[in-house]
Scaffold this active site. Structure first.
Site, PDB file in Angstrom:
ATOM      1  N   HIS A 363     -31.784  56.834 -26.470  1.00  0.00           N
ATOM      2  CA  HIS A 363     -30.688  55.985 -25.997  1.00  0.00           C
ATOM      3  C   HIS A 363     -29.302  56.525 -26.323  1.00  0.00           C
ATOM      4  O   HIS A 363     -28.318  55.815 -26.118  1.00  0.00           O
ATOM      5  CB  HIS A 363     -30.787  54.578 -26.586  1.00  0.00           C
ATOM      6  CG  HIS A 363     -31.979  53.798 -26.132  1.00  0.00           C
ATOM      7  ND1 HIS A 363     -31.962  52.987 -25.025  1.00  0.00           N
ATOM      8  CD2 HIS A 363     -33.223  53.712 -26.639  1.00  0.00           C
ATOM      9  CE1 HIS A 363     -33.154  52.414 -24.886  1.00  0.00           C
ATOM     10  NE2 HIS A 363     -33.938  52.841 -25.854  1.00  0.00           N
ATOM     11  N   LYS A 555     -18.227  44.888 -24.642  1.00  0.00           N
ATOM     12  CA  LYS A 555     -19.219  45.839 -25.155  1.00  0.00           C
ATOM     13  C   LYS A 555     -18.883  46.070 -26.619  1.00  0.00           C
ATOM     14  O   LYS A 555     -17.817  45.657 -27.079  1.00  0.00           O
ATOM     15  CB  LYS A 555     -19.184  47.151 -24.377  1.00  0.00           C
ATOM     16  CG  LYS A 555     -17.756  47.691 -24.181  1.00  0.00           C
ATOM     17  CD  LYS A 555     -17.695  48.929 -23.316  1.00  0.00           C
ATOM     18  CE  LYS A 555     -17.774  48.690 -21.840  1.00  0.00           C
ATOM     19  NZ  LYS A 555     -19.036  49.025 -21.215  1.00  0.00           N
ATOM     20  N   ARG A 556     -19.760  46.731 -27.360  1.00  0.00           N
ATOM     21  CA  ARG A 556     -19.422  47.056 -28.738  1.00  0.00           C
ATOM     22  C   ARG A 556     -18.129  47.866 -28.790  1.00  0.00           C
ATOM     23  O   ARG A 556     -17.800  48.600 -27.847  1.00  0.00           O
ATOM     24  CB  ARG A 556     -20.566  47.847 -29.395  1.00  0.00           C
ATOM     25  CG  ARG A 556     -21.691  46.957 -29.878  1.00  0.00           C
ATOM     26  CD  ARG A 556     -21.215  45.932 -30.888  1.00  0.00           C
ATOM     27  NE  ARG A 556     -20.968  46.552 -32.161  1.00  0.00           N
ATOM     28  CZ  ARG A 556     -21.840  46.591 -33.162  1.00  0.00           C
ATOM     29  NH1 ARG A 556     -23.023  46.005 -33.047  1.00  0.00           N
ATOM     30  NH2 ARG A 556     -21.541  47.179 -34.295  1.00  0.00           N
ATOM     31  N   LYS A 561     -16.223  54.379 -26.099  1.00  0.00           N
ATOM     32  CA  LYS A 561     -16.133  53.399 -25.005  1.00  0.00           C
ATOM     33  C   LYS A 561     -14.673  53.176 -24.580  1.00  0.00           C
ATOM     34  O   LYS A 561     -14.399  52.584 -23.556  1.00  0.00           O
ATOM     35  CB  LYS A 561     -16.772  52.081 -25.426  1.00  0.00           C
ATOM     36  CG  LYS A 561     -18.283  52.210 -25.699  1.00  0.00           C
ATOM     37  CD  LYS A 561     -18.875  50.899 -26.139  1.00  0.00           C
ATOM     38  CE  LYS A 561     -20.316  50.994 -26.582  1.00  0.00           C
ATOM     39  NZ  LYS A 561     -21.276  51.012 -25.454  1.00  0.00           N
ATOM     40  N   THR A 663     -25.373  48.804 -19.559  1.00  0.00           N
ATOM     41  CA  THR A 663     -26.110  47.799 -18.786  1.00  0.00           C
ATOM     42  C   THR A 663     -25.170  46.646 -18.422  1.00  0.00           C
ATOM     43  O   THR A 663     -25.410  45.961 -17.423  1.00  0.00           O
ATOM     44  CB  THR A 663     -27.332  47.255 -19.569  1.00  0.00           C
ATOM     45  OG1 THR A 663     -26.924  46.977 -20.905  1.00  0.00           O
ATOM     46  CG2 THR A 663     -28.455  48.258 -19.570  1.00  0.00           C
ATOM     47  N   LYS A 667     -24.667  44.188 -14.951  1.00  0.00           N
ATOM     48  CA  LYS A 667     -24.540  42.722 -14.931  1.00  0.00           C
ATOM     49  C   LYS A 667     -23.259  42.309 -14.206  1.00  0.00           C
ATOM     50  O   LYS A 667     -23.255  41.368 -13.401  1.00  0.00           O
ATOM     51  CB  LYS A 667     -24.503  42.175 -16.371  1.00  0.00           C
ATOM     52  CG  LYS A 667     -25.792  42.406 -17.138  1.00  0.00           C
ATOM     53  CD  LYS A 667     -25.629  42.260 -18.650  1.00  0.00           C
ATOM     54  CE  LYS A 667     -26.820  42.909 -19.342  1.00  0.00           C
ATOM     55  NZ  LYS A 667     -26.654  43.047 -20.801  1.00  0.00           N
TER      56      LYS A 667
HETATM   57  C1  26V Z   1     -25.508  53.997 -32.868  1.00  0.00           C
HETATM   58  C2  26V Z   1     -24.590  54.422 -33.817  1.00  0.00           C
HETATM   59  C3  26V Z   1     -25.001  54.387 -35.223  1.00  0.00           C
HETATM   60  C4  26V Z   1     -24.082  55.118 -36.138  1.00  0.00           C
HETATM   61  C5  26V Z   1     -22.644  55.072 -35.758  1.00  0.00           C
HETATM   62  C6  26V Z   1     -22.332  55.328 -34.361  1.00  0.00           C
HETATM   63  C7  26V Z   1     -23.354  54.848 -33.402  1.00  0.00           C
HETATM   64  C8  26V Z   1     -23.044  54.834 -32.058  1.00  0.00           C
HETATM   65  C9  26V Z   1     -23.952  54.387 -31.136  1.00  0.00           C
HETATM   66  C10 26V Z   1     -25.190  53.987 -31.538  1.00  0.00           C
HETATM   67  C11 26V Z   1     -26.118  53.486 -30.467  1.00  0.00           C
HETATM   68  C12 26V Z   1     -27.462  54.049 -30.502  1.00  0.00           C
HETATM   69  C13 26V Z   1     -28.410  53.574 -29.483  1.00  0.00           C
HETATM   70  C14 26V Z   1     -27.909  52.621 -28.442  1.00  0.00           C
HETATM   71  O1  26V Z   1     -27.688  51.469 -28.699  1.00  0.00           O
HETATM   72  N1  26V Z   1     -27.762  53.097 -27.224  1.00  0.00           N
HETATM   73  C15 26V Z   1     -27.383  52.299 -26.063  1.00  0.00           C
HETATM   74  O2  26V Z   1     -28.570  51.998 -25.359  1.00  0.00           O
HETATM   75  C16 26V Z   1     -28.340  51.261 -24.173  1.00  0.00           C
HETATM   76  C17 26V Z   1     -29.688  50.926 -23.587  1.00  0.00           C
HETATM   77  O3  26V Z   1     -30.338  52.083 -23.177  1.00  0.00           O
HETATM   78  C18 26V Z   1     -27.468  52.052 -23.222  1.00  0.00           C
HETATM   79  O4  26V Z   1     -27.224  51.278 -22.083  1.00  0.00           O
HETATM   80  C19 26V Z   1     -26.154  52.435 -23.893  1.00  0.00           C
HETATM   81  O5  26V Z   1     -25.421  53.288 -23.053  1.00  0.00           O
HETATM   82  C20 26V Z   1     -26.442  53.138 -25.211  1.00  0.00           C
HETATM   83  O6  26V Z   1     -25.239  53.366 -25.933  1.00  0.00           O
END
Ligand code: 26V
Length: 821
Positions: A363, A555-556, A561, A663, A667
């Site tokens: 992801h 979004k986060r 982003k 996603t 939506k």
């Molecule tokens: C995790 C972390 C953890 C450490 C600090 C920075 C950081 C940045 C991003 C993440 C996200 C990891 C996985 C995630 O949530 N991915 C999201 O998955 C969605 C479903 O597939 C996708 O639509 C998003 O684009 C993707 O960011």
């Protein structure tokens, strides 16, 4: 003789009876004096009664037919609220509303009693929730496994414009949706050491001894599909102390000590980690991962042993296991341990079973989000699993890697499961690719970049293992539930089959040219904007006009982003309005919703900056109604359901190559919000579907980003070359907005001195130009509404039913098993 079950009919009168019975006999309340919350609980229980029978039936049929089942392993499930979704999906909404109405209760008011089940950070967790909905809807035999967190993602509040976190006690009063399953409790081992022993035939066997034990209590949540009798379950594990473990201490009379151990054990499922780089490497997080993986695998293995008398080689024909990112990747060495150490299988047979069983979804490409565990921590918590990982690695590097690239130590270094630079780390992504038969990305562009960049060497070795499965969303929650008015208009216009076959939405296409249809579509949007305006008034104390353009970024909060790029445009517009008060600019409301990880300093600085700019803009009499900026606190699923139907413009502005899919983009487009976005993640495919004339694309492409970086990107070049940009950045970092010029220096430094890692300055002008085009287009309301309708009509591809059927066909090889009445 089995007594007849109580009346569980779907009529208004049956529902009325059930609700009253639950009020009286489950909650001990009288109809006359029950609280609003009592009514909500009683209604949930009445619906749950009707659903549980189908859950039992589904489970029994799945077991009896011996079909393969998929087990979705995810550390996060962002479910939101369940009552309305369950009512709409089961077709009981109208009769329940009528039943309550006759008793003087308003169903829609009761829905607001439900706390969000917020057991996820963002996209990844919400995807898991959409997938659970689709799995039940399309009749696939499935079980979701996760953690029963006592506290979900923190509740967000703003104090003087700054984020403050509070615990989210969603479970404080229990939940009517979850059912404890104490007979399926599991025991999990941790820590300890490994000894070599010999079995009766003289074969060496590793034994994991002197471990600490934890118990896992499963809680089941029924998952109701739309117009289907399949009810799968989401099984969430709660950590408990193993009482045997404390027995000794109890006997010695150290009663308080023993209870302290109990409290420590229970911390394992206490709280969801908030996606925070400062939290990485935390022992508790690794323990959480192993705890839920070990419970889930033991549960899967139990079902295999009880249900069949088959050799282990048949295990993959009964169980597919999907790893939602690398968080559950420790399942790979855990299954090896079960097969080799406990069941005595030869290594190679066990390895084949593992690879056939597991599949992995990646992801993210962000290097800081790729999970790595320090070898020393791993060894202390899971000593046997580390040995197994080392053995997998050795066989891999000496086998397939050596065969393909003889003597090439650079390839070995890049493919190894162990990172050796700057300390030793286990690379969970490499383990996941190697231990499974399929690795997928979540949008076409993301999958291409996985194959070309992150996993290039794995792709060269095993090209057939990689595939793309573009994400999707459930159109039930994200249209039927959150926008029942639009859902009804669509159904009236093209029939209701679109709810199960989203491609049929294309039949709306010609109606975009019908002024009467356009008027009705536009009225629904405006009505939602009125509702959102009220929420904004209540939450932010800002009055906004529903006739303004609602520009939404939800979004986060993360630098990639680029909420700060949005802010640069807002401040630019603010300047322009002051400089040129008579310019023909359509009034706009910029709406934000975002949580920042508690330890992510710059993200919090950006939130503060947006709030500070909002405070100035909203109270500047020179601006009036032309520009409003609001940051809705505590963004969550239930709030998204109110924002999305009211949005006109969807901000999807990540640096190309950084957002795996997104996603929220789907939506918003589905609800007729036009996208302003970069060619990143699923935006690329959204453009393909809606047509480039119905979307506002801007900014550098992935290739251009690479090129720019290669030749050396310097944000100062853009700063000096663009006066508007320079004025904007200088203004934000002056004392104008807070009275203290120091406040937003971190943001300024990131954009200039620290090299602007996400290229905001490089994309600034292109973004500002695209926003001007948005303004011009919005002024032609007929054109805008047409474009919006075509977005709704053309995003059928992004139904999670399509995604999940592709997983079933291409990865899991699962049959659809309809369940009868
Ligand atoms: C995790 C972390 C953890 C450490 C600090 C920075 C950081 C940045 C991003 C993440 C996200 C990891 C996985 C995630 O949530 N991915 C999201 O998955 C969605 C479903 O597939 C996708 O639509 C998003 O684009 C993707 O960011």
């Amino acid at each position: 003789m089995t007594p007849a079950p109580c009346d569980l009919g779907n009529s208004k009168d049956s529902l009325k009876n059930s609700i009253i019975n639950h009020l009286r006999f489950t909650l001990g309340a009288y109809v006359e004096s029950a609280s609003k919350n009592d009514w909500w609980v009683a209604t949930c229980l009445a619906i749950r009664d009707r659903v549980m029978d189908h859950a039992t039936k589904s489970r029994t049929l799945h077991r009896q037919s011996g079909v393969r089942r998929v087990h979705y392993l995810s550390l996060e499930y962002l479910m939101g609220r369940l009552l309305e979704n369950n009512l709409r999906n089961s077709g009981l909404y109208e009769s329940t509303k009528a039943a309550l109405g006759e008793m003087g209760k308003d169903l829609d008011a009761l829905l607001d009693c439900e706390p969000d089940m917020g057991l996820g950070n963002g996209g990844l967790g919400r995807l898991a929730a959409c997938f659970m909905d689709s799995l039940s809807t399309v009749n696939l035999p499935a079980i979701g496994y996760g953690i029963h967190y006592e506290f979900g993602l923190f509740r967000q509040e703003f104090v003087n414009g700054k984020q403050v976190e509070h615990p989210d006690a969603w479970m404080r009063d229990g939940s009517p949706w979850k059912i404890a399953r104490p007979s399926y409790r599991q025991t999990v081992q941790l820590y300890g050491r490994v000894v070599q022993k010999f079995d009766d035939c003289g074969h060496p066997r590793s034994e994991w001894v002197e471990t600490k034990a934890l118990l896992g209590l499963p809680w089941d949540i029924p998952i109701v599909g739309y117009d289907s009798h399949t009810v799968n379950v989401l099984r969430l594990w709660q950590a408990q102390a193993d009482e045997d473990f404390n027995f000794q201490v109890f006997n010695e009379g150290s009663y308080v000590e023993a209870l302290r151990d109990k409290a420590i054990a229970e911390t394992v499922s206490k709280v969801l980690y908030p996606n925070d780089s400062t939290e990485s490497g935390k022992e508790l997080r690794l323990v959480q991962q192993y705890f839920f993986v070990a419970c889930s695998l033991a549960d899967i293995v139990r079902r295999f042993k009880v249900g069949y008398t088959l050799p282990w080689s048949e295990f993959p024909s009964k169980a597919a296991i999907q790893l939602n990112d690398t968080h559950p990747a420790v399942a790979i060495p855990e299954l090896m341990r079960i097969l080799v150490d406990l069941e005595g299988l030869p290594w190679n047979e066990a390895w084949k079973i593992c690879q056939e069983t597991f599949a992995y979804t990646n992801h993210t490409l962000l290097p800081e989000a790729l999970e790595m565990w320090s070898v020393s921590l791993f060894e202390r918590v899971l000593p046997r699993h580390l040995q197994i990982i080392y053995q997998i690695n050795q066989l891999f590097l000496e086998g397939d890697v050596e065969a393909k690239w003889p003597g090439d130590s650079e390839k070995k270094r890049s493919l190894s499961l162990i990172e050796e630079r700057g300390g030793k780390y286990v690379r969970m992504a490499n383990l996941s690719v190697l231990g499974s038969h399929a690795t997928n990305g979540v949008a076409a562009l993301h999958t291409r970049l996985l194959c070309e960049r992150l996993f290039a060497d794995f792709y060269a070795l095993y090209p057939d293992r990689f595939l793309n499965l573009t994400n999707g969303i459930t159109f039930r929650r994200w249209l039927d539930v959150c926008n029942p008015q639009l859902s009804a208009l669509i159904t009236e216009t093209i029939g209701e089959s679109w709810k199960k076959n989203a491609d049929l939405l294309r039949n709306l296409d010609p109606h975009a040219d019908d002024p009467a249809f356009r008027a009705r579509y536009a009225k629904i949007k405006r009505d939602h904007k009125v509702v959102l305006a009220k929420i904004i008034e209540d939450e932010c104390g800002v009055t906004v006009s529903p006739d303004a353009l609602f520009d939404v970024q939800i979004k986060r909060l993360h630098e990639y982003k680029r909420q700060h790029l949005n802010l640069l445009n807002i401040v630019t517009l603010y300047r322009e309005i002051l400089d040129n008060p008579n310019a023909d600019f359509h009034p706009r409301v910029f709406i934000f919703g975002a949580k920042a990880a508690p330890g992510y300093f710059l993200a919090k600085n950006i939130i503060h900056a947006i709030n500070a700019v909002a405070a100035k803009v909203n109270n500047d009499p020179r601006v009036g109604d032309k520009l409003k900026v609001v940051f809705l606190p505590n963004y969550r699923v239930s709030l998204a359901e109110k924002i999305i139907p009211a949005s006109d413009l969807s901000e999807q502005i990540s640096t190309a190559g950084k957002e795996a899919s997104g996603t929220g983009n789907m939506k918003l487009a589905l609800n007729g919000s036009l996208t302003i976005g970069t060619l990143d993640g699923a935006n690329v495919e959204i453009e393909e579907e809606v047509g480039s004339e119905n979307i506002f694309i801007f900014g550098l492409t992935v290739e251009e980003v690479t090129e720019l970086r290669a030749k050396g990107y310097n944000p100062w070049d853009y700063y000096w070359a663009n006066e508007k940009l320079r004025n904007t950045i200088d203004w934000i970092s002056s004392d104008y907005f807070t009275g203290n010029a120091e406040e937003f220096q971190p943001l300024r430094r990131s954009l200039l001195d620290h090299g602007d890692p996400y290229l905001c300055l490089a994309d600034y002008q292109s973004y500002v130009d695209a926003q001007a085009k948005v303004d011009a287009t919005y002024k032609d309301q007929d054109k805008w509404v047409k474009m919006a309708i075509l977005n709704t009509a053309r995003v059928g591809k992004f139904s999670s039913d399509r995604t999940i059927l592709q997983y079933a066909e291409k990865v899991w090889n699962l049959p659809q098993v309809p369940i009868g009445e």
